[in-house]
Design a protein around this motif. Structure first.
Motif, PDB file in Angstrom:
ATOM      1  N   ILE A  90       0.851  -1.186   0.000  1.00 38.05           N
ATOM      2  CA  ILE A  90       0.000   0.000   0.000  1.00 38.05           C
ATOM      3  C   ILE A  90       0.891   1.241   0.000  1.00 38.05           C
ATOM      4  O   ILE A  90       1.863   1.316   0.754  1.00 38.05           O
ATOM      5  N   LYS A  91       0.569   2.188  -0.831  1.00 35.23           N
ATOM      6  CA  LYS A  91       1.334   3.427  -0.855  1.00 35.23           C
ATOM      7  C   LYS A  91       1.122   4.188   0.452  1.00 35.23           C
ATOM      8  O   LYS A  91      -0.018   4.402   0.871  1.00 35.23           O
ATOM      9  N   TYR A  92       2.227   4.572   1.085  1.00 35.28           N
ATOM     10  CA  TYR A  92       2.099   5.326   2.324  1.00 35.28           C
ATOM     11  C   TYR A  92       2.854   6.648   2.208  1.00 35.28           C
ATOM     12  O   TYR A  92       3.846   6.771   1.489  1.00 35.28           O
ATOM     13  N   ILE A  93       2.320   7.649   2.927  1.00 36.19           N
ATOM     14  CA  ILE A  93       2.827   9.017   2.838  1.00 36.19           C
ATOM     15  C   ILE A  93       3.060   9.557   4.243  1.00 36.19           C
ATOM     16  O   ILE A  93       2.101   9.931   4.934  1.00 36.19           O
ATOM     17  N   PRO A  94       4.301   9.589   4.717  1.00 34.67           N
ATOM     18  CA  PRO A  94       4.573  10.266   5.985  1.00 34.67           C
ATOM     19  C   PRO A  94       4.388  11.781   5.832  1.00 34.67           C
ATOM     20  O   PRO A  94       4.870  12.370   4.860  1.00 34.67           O
ATOM     21  N   ILE A  95       3.672  12.378   6.772  1.00 32.39           N
ATOM     22  CA  ILE A  95       3.529  13.830   6.819  1.00 32.39           C
ATOM     23  C   ILE A  95       4.441  14.312   7.942  1.00 32.39           C
ATOM     24  O   ILE A  95       4.233  13.986   9.107  1.00 32.39           O
ATOM     25  N   LEU A  96       5.464  15.041   7.603  1.00 31.13           N
ATOM     26  CA  LEU A  96       6.582  15.325   8.500  1.00 31.13           C
ATOM     27  C   LEU A  96       6.281  16.515   9.406  1.00 31.13           C
ATOM     28  O   LEU A  96       6.305  17.652   8.959  1.00 31.13           O
ATOM     29  N   HIS A  97       6.034  16.227  10.667  1.00 31.02           N
ATOM     30  CA  HIS A  97       5.662  17.285  11.606  1.00 31.02           C
ATOM     31  C   HIS A  97       6.772  17.642  12.579  1.00 31.02           C
ATOM     32  O   HIS A  97       6.834  18.771  13.049  1.00 31.02           O
ATOM     33  N   GLY A  98       7.569  16.702  12.957  1.00 28.84           N
ATOM     34  CA  GLY A  98       8.521  16.934  14.032  1.00 28.84           C
ATOM     35  C   GLY A  98       9.628  17.893  13.642  1.00 28.84           C
ATOM     36  O   GLY A  98      10.415  17.618  12.731  1.00 28.84           O
ATOM     37  N   GLY A  99       9.716  19.029  14.343  1.00 26.78           N
ATOM     38  CA  GLY A  99      10.773  19.991  14.041  1.00 26.78           C
ATOM     39  C   GLY A  99      12.163  19.440  14.305  1.00 26.78           C
ATOM     40  O   GLY A  99      13.156  19.950  13.785  1.00 26.78           O
ATOM     41  N   ASN A 100      12.238  18.362  15.106  1.00 26.36           N
ATOM     42  CA  ASN A 100      13.527  17.747  15.417  1.00 26.36           C
ATOM     43  C   ASN A 100      13.776  16.492  14.598  1.00 26.36           C
ATOM     44  O   ASN A 100      14.669  15.695  14.903  1.00 26.36           O
ATOM     45  N   LEU A 101      13.013  16.284  13.546  1.00 22.60           N
ATOM     46  CA  LEU A 101      13.202  15.114  12.675  1.00 22.60           C
ATOM     47  C   LEU A 101      14.607  15.037  12.066  1.00 22.60           C
ATOM     48  O   LEU A 101      15.135  13.932  11.894  1.00 22.60           O
ATOM     49  N   PRO A 102      15.262  16.168  11.725  1.00 19.97           N
ATOM     50  CA  PRO A 102      16.631  16.061  11.204  1.00 19.97           C
ATOM     51  C   PRO A 102      17.562  15.317  12.164  1.00 19.97           C
ATOM     52  O   PRO A 102      18.451  14.575  11.716  1.00 19.97           O
TER      53      PRO A 102
END
Length: 336
Positions: A90-102
């Motif tokens: 199934i195609k999945y799409i993360p929506i990037l919210h975390g400002g500390n994700l880097p």
């Protein structure tokens, strides 16, 4: 009709602020999508189980999985559900919210590759996260900004500005709520009638620490707890300056809402905020944790009325471009 499973924290009924899953879900339904969403389980463990079992149950019914993706503990539900979506093709799409994700990309490169490299697309609500992901060689990242429905926000045009401060966020250490109290303490040395209202639920015990800081400094702060959006929007009309004290951030909806309501914004210059805000054009930016700079910025707002009025006009114009009627075209293009 396309069917979506939207995975995120639906915890507003437990006293937490609404997250994107609880707002975008309705917008997608109005566009004609069939939307399933999870989870409203309060326990983190049971929330993950609910997400996993719902994905298994709906695996033959859905076209896309949307996953609100954060940098801290909630990263794990993104990891498990994304890998499950891969198993079911199934195609999945993360929506990037975390400002500390880097930092997550740096600390967990292998897990990050599994989640983000295999995604159909990664949606970055800020050009900050888009650029940070591209630095790590992720080429499947697109920018779709956070969105608001601008017609719901009543613009108040202020003729003058008083040191009536408003802070809206969950009480968590990464948002540095104690800084707001310190700002009030310093500001009252010159403006004895300065006031501060802090709106939001407690997330990690920071509410108690912030209340203790106010007591220790001998300043009176109004703590409202969690309020509905409509209630704090009304409260905003009684204040003149919106302050954002965060250590890490992406593109906070509360800041966008303040701009839509006509409040001048003073924010720390961290994460994705300088990608959203332009210093001295639509907001004032100060260095992280710098109480003195934030006080100077607030005084500038109070003393330079004409400049502040122009700044709030530019801010409103910016968020009008982020109205759902505009942004939905990008989502429809992605999901069609």
């Amino acid at each position: 009709m396309k069917s979506l499973l939207y995975i995120g924290n639906k915890l507003s009924k437990h006293g937490f602020n609404k997250t994107t899953v609880e707002t975008l879900e309705t917008s997608f339904e109005e566009e004609g999508y069939k939307v399933y969403s999870v989870s409203d389980k309060k326990s983190f463990f049971f929330r993950i189980l609910d997400m996993i079992f719902t994905l298994i149950k709906l695996s033959r019914k859905i076209d896309y999985v949307l996953i609100d993706t954060y940098s801290t503990k909630a990263f794990w539900y993104a990891f498990f559900t994304s890998q499950l979506a891969r198993m079911f093709a199934i195609k999945y799409i993360p929506i990037l919210h975390g400002g500390n994700l880097p930092n997550r990309l740096q600390k967990n490169p292998f897990l990050s590759q599994l989640v983000f490299k295999n995604a159909y697309k990664n949606v970055a609500p800020s050009n900050y996260l888009k650029s940070e992901f591209e630095k790590e060689s992720f080429t499947n990242v697109i920018y779709i900004p956070n969105t608001i429905e601008i017609e719901k926000y009543t613009l108040k045009v202020r003729k003058d500005f008083q040191p009536k401060l408003l802070w809206v966020r969950a009480f968590a250490s990464i948002y540095n709520p104690e800084m707001a109290v310190q700002v009030l303490f310093e500001l009252q040395k010159e403006y004895p009638n300065a006031s501060l209202t802090m709106v939001g639920p407690d997330k990690d015990g920071s509410l108690f620490e912030t209340q203790k800081k106010a007591d220790d400094l001998g300043v009176k702060v109004t703590f409202t707890g969690q309020l509905s959006k409509e209630t704090w929007w009304q409260l905003a009309s009684e204040h003149d300056v919106f302050i954002n004290t965060t250590h890490f951030d992406n593109t906070p909806i509360s800041v966008m809402e303040a701009m839509a309501l006509g409040l001048p914004v003073v924010s720390t210059n961290v994460g994705g905020l300088p990608y959203l805000l332009t210093d001295s054009k639509n907001a004032l930016l100060v260095n992280d944790a710098n109480v003195e700079e934030m006080c100077v910025a607030i005084k500038k707002i109070i003393l330079n009325t004409s400049e502040t009025i122009l700044m709030t006009q530019h801010a409103r114009e910016l968020v009008e471009k982020m109205d759902w009627k505009v942004i939905k075209r990008q989502w429809n293009s992605l999901l069609q």
